[in-house]
Write a protein that holds these residues in place. Structure first.
Motif, PDB file in Angstrom:
ATOM      1  N   ASP A   1      -2.060  37.072  28.072  1.00  0.00           N
ATOM      2  CA  ASP A   1      -0.653  37.057  28.456  1.00  0.00           C
ATOM      3  C   ASP A   1       0.195  37.347  27.212  1.00  0.00           C
ATOM      4  O   ASP A   1       0.280  36.526  26.301  1.00  0.00           O
ATOM      5  N   LEU A   2       0.814  38.528  27.188  1.00  0.00           N
ATOM      6  CA  LEU A   2       1.653  38.932  26.058  1.00  0.00           C
ATOM      7  C   LEU A   2       3.096  39.157  26.521  1.00  0.00           C
ATOM      8  O   LEU A   2       3.818  39.959  25.936  1.00  0.00           O
ATOM      9  N   THR A   3       3.491  38.431  27.552  1.00  0.00           N
ATOM     10  CA  THR A   3       4.781  38.709  28.180  1.00  0.00           C
ATOM     11  C   THR A   3       5.977  38.222  27.357  1.00  0.00           C
ATOM     12  O   THR A   3       7.080  38.737  27.524  1.00  0.00           O
ATOM     13  N   ASP A   4       5.765  37.261  26.458  1.00  0.00           N
ATOM     14  CA  ASP A   4       6.887  36.748  25.668  1.00  0.00           C
ATOM     15  C   ASP A   4       6.365  36.283  24.314  1.00  0.00           C
ATOM     16  O   ASP A   4       5.814  35.185  24.195  1.00  0.00           O
ATOM     17  N   VAL A   5       6.529  37.121  23.291  1.00  0.00           N
ATOM     18  CA  VAL A   5       5.995  36.838  21.952  1.00  0.00           C
ATOM     19  C   VAL A   5       7.134  36.936  20.943  1.00  0.00           C
ATOM     20  O   VAL A   5       7.854  37.942  20.897  1.00  0.00           O
ATOM     21  N   ARG A   6       7.301  35.908  20.148  1.00  0.00           N
ATOM     22  CA  ARG A   6       8.373  35.891  19.144  1.00  0.00           C
ATOM     23  C   ARG A   6       7.824  36.190  17.749  1.00  0.00           C
ATOM     24  O   ARG A   6       6.661  35.916  17.478  1.00  0.00           O
ATOM     25  N   PHE A   7       8.695  36.716  16.889  1.00  0.00           N
ATOM     26  CA  PHE A   7       8.327  37.014  15.503  1.00  0.00           C
ATOM     27  C   PHE A   7       9.116  36.090  14.580  1.00  0.00           C
ATOM     28  O   PHE A   7      10.358  36.063  14.615  1.00  0.00           O
ATOM     29  N   LEU A   8       8.391  35.301  13.771  1.00  0.00           N
ATOM     30  CA  LEU A   8       9.003  34.321  12.876  1.00  0.00           C
ATOM     31  C   LEU A   8       8.511  34.533  11.444  1.00  0.00           C
ATOM     32  O   LEU A   8       7.678  35.402  11.173  1.00  0.00           O
ATOM     33  N   VAL A   9       9.015  33.714  10.544  1.00  0.00           N
ATOM     34  CA  VAL A   9       8.522  33.661   9.175  1.00  0.00           C
ATOM     35  C   VAL A   9       7.923  32.279   8.952  1.00  0.00           C
ATOM     36  O   VAL A   9       8.586  31.263   9.183  1.00  0.00           O
TER      37      VAL A   9
ATOM     38  N   PRO B   1      14.397  33.461  15.835  1.00  0.00           N
ATOM     39  CA  PRO B   1      13.388  34.515  15.698  1.00  0.00           C
ATOM     40  C   PRO B   1      14.018  35.799  15.161  1.00  0.00           C
ATOM     41  O   PRO B   1      15.152  36.148  15.500  1.00  0.00           O
ATOM     42  N   LEU B   2      13.271  36.506  14.304  1.00  0.00           N
ATOM     43  CA  LEU B   2      13.768  37.765  13.747  1.00  0.00           C
ATOM     44  C   LEU B   2      13.543  38.927  14.709  1.00  0.00           C
ATOM     45  O   LEU B   2      14.131  39.997  14.535  1.00  0.00           O
ATOM     46  N   ALA B   3      12.661  38.726  15.689  1.00  0.00           N
ATOM     47  CA  ALA B   3      12.416  39.749  16.709  1.00  0.00           C
ATOM     48  C   ALA B   3      11.689  39.093  17.867  1.00  0.00           C
ATOM     49  O   ALA B   3      11.204  37.959  17.759  1.00  0.00           O
ATOM     50  N   ARG B   4      11.597  39.831  18.979  1.00  0.00           N
ATOM     51  CA  ARG B   4      10.945  39.277  20.163  1.00  0.00           C
ATOM     52  C   ARG B   4      10.438  40.402  21.060  1.00  0.00           C
ATOM     53  O   ARG B   4      11.108  41.419  21.234  1.00  0.00           O
ATOM     54  N   SER B   5       9.258  40.201  21.602  1.00  0.00           N
ATOM     55  CA  SER B   5       8.711  41.140  22.575  1.00  0.00           C
ATOM     56  C   SER B   5       8.731  40.482  23.945  1.00  0.00           C
ATOM     57  O   SER B   5       8.073  39.465  24.160  1.00  0.00           O
TER      58      SER B   5
ATOM     59  N   SER C   1      12.712  45.683  23.735  1.00  0.00           N
ATOM     60  CA  SER C   1      12.214  44.602  22.881  1.00  0.00           C
ATOM     61  C   SER C   1      12.336  44.988  21.411  1.00  0.00           C
ATOM     62  O   SER C   1      12.114  46.145  21.034  1.00  0.00           O
ATOM     63  N   THR C   2      12.673  43.998  20.592  1.00  0.00           N
ATOM     64  CA  THR C   2      12.810  44.253  19.149  1.00  0.00           C
ATOM     65  C   THR C   2      11.475  44.147  18.420  1.00  0.00           C
ATOM     66  O   THR C   2      11.419  44.405  17.216  1.00  0.00           O
ATOM     67  N   MET C   3      10.430  43.757  19.133  1.00  0.00           N
ATOM     68  CA  MET C   3       9.066  43.832  18.604  1.00  0.00           C
ATOM     69  C   MET C   3       8.187  44.527  19.640  1.00  0.00           C
ATOM     70  O   MET C   3       8.190  44.157  20.807  1.00  0.00           O
ATOM     71  N   GLN C   4       7.455  45.525  19.203  1.00  0.00           N
ATOM     72  CA  GLN C   4       6.545  46.253  20.080  1.00  0.00           C
ATOM     73  C   GLN C   4       5.104  45.886  19.737  1.00  0.00           C
ATOM     74  O   GLN C   4       4.731  45.846  18.555  1.00  0.00           O
TER      75      GLN C   4
END
Length: 215
Positions: A58-66, A74-78, A85-88
């Motif tokens: 399940d990759l429906t909601d993935v956030r990008f953090l530090v 979050p700096l980006a999100r898929s 989405s700001t993250m692919q």
């Protein structure tokens, strides 16, 4: 009964993370947070994420953090990996690659991360996930190998300052997984031993029965 909640795990990798300028997306970071068939040393055992482990994840909601800092925005999100989405995310035969679009004009933390990656000060990525199925090799040895066959979900990816595993809580959780696997193996061996003893007792009982019948 309710659905059993799976424990979330974290895994880190040290490899080249690139900061680039893209004509369409501006400032971007690219990398491979999940690598197939790469043996990772987790103190008490080795671990390998098998090829295809993400096939049904399940990759429906993935956030990008530090550094997994959930207190920060979050700096980006898929979200369903759609075009907005700001993250692919891209899953292929080698694992999962990402492209993060950073807003370095309006977000000071995004600007700082972009600079740190560009300078080589940050060179690792980590991801948070849950395991759907796994197997173990050489559980009787001092350092067995765990194969993650299927990942059920990925919820977060981070750029990390320290790719090495220094978090004692993570080590304790990983050790618990090993202990559970060894306990399951021991239980299986004990059950097999009990079955063998029962068969032997039944064989002797039948032998005695037929010996008595011949007299």
């Amino acid at each position: 009964m309710g659905k059993v909640k799976k424990e979330m795990l974290r895994r880190n990798y040290a490899f080249e993370v690139r900061a680039e300028q893209d004509e369409k997306h501006g400032a971007i970071i690219t990398g491979t947070p999940i690598v197939y068939e790469s043996k990772t040393d987790l103190f008490d055992f080795f671990e390998v994420i098998d090829r295809g482990a993400l096939d049904h994840a399940d990759l429906t909601d993935v956030r990008f953090l530090v550094n997994h800092d959930t207190s920060k925005i979050p700096l980006a999100r898929s979200r369903r990996n759609n075009d907005n989405s700001t993250m692919q995310l891209s899953v292929d035969k080698d694992g999962m690659k990402i492209r993060v679009d950073l807003d370095i004009e309006n977000n000071a933390e995004a600007r700082a991360l972009y600079s740190a990656v560009q300078r080589g000060d940050i060179s690792g990525m980590s991801f948070m996930f849950a395991v759907d199925s796994d197997t173990w090799d050489n559980l009787d040895s001092d350092k067995p190998t765990r194969h993650i066959r299927a990942i059920s979900t990925v919820v977060e990816v981070s750029a990390v300052t320290f790719p090495a595993y220094e978090d004692t809580e993570i080590q304790a959780r990983d050790k618990k997984a090993l202990e559970n696997a060894r306990n399951a193996l021991d239980s299986g061996k004990r059950a097999k031993s009990v079955d063998t003893d029962a068969i032997e007792l039944e064989r002797k009982r039948l032998e005695n029965f037929f010996m008595e019948a011949r007299r």
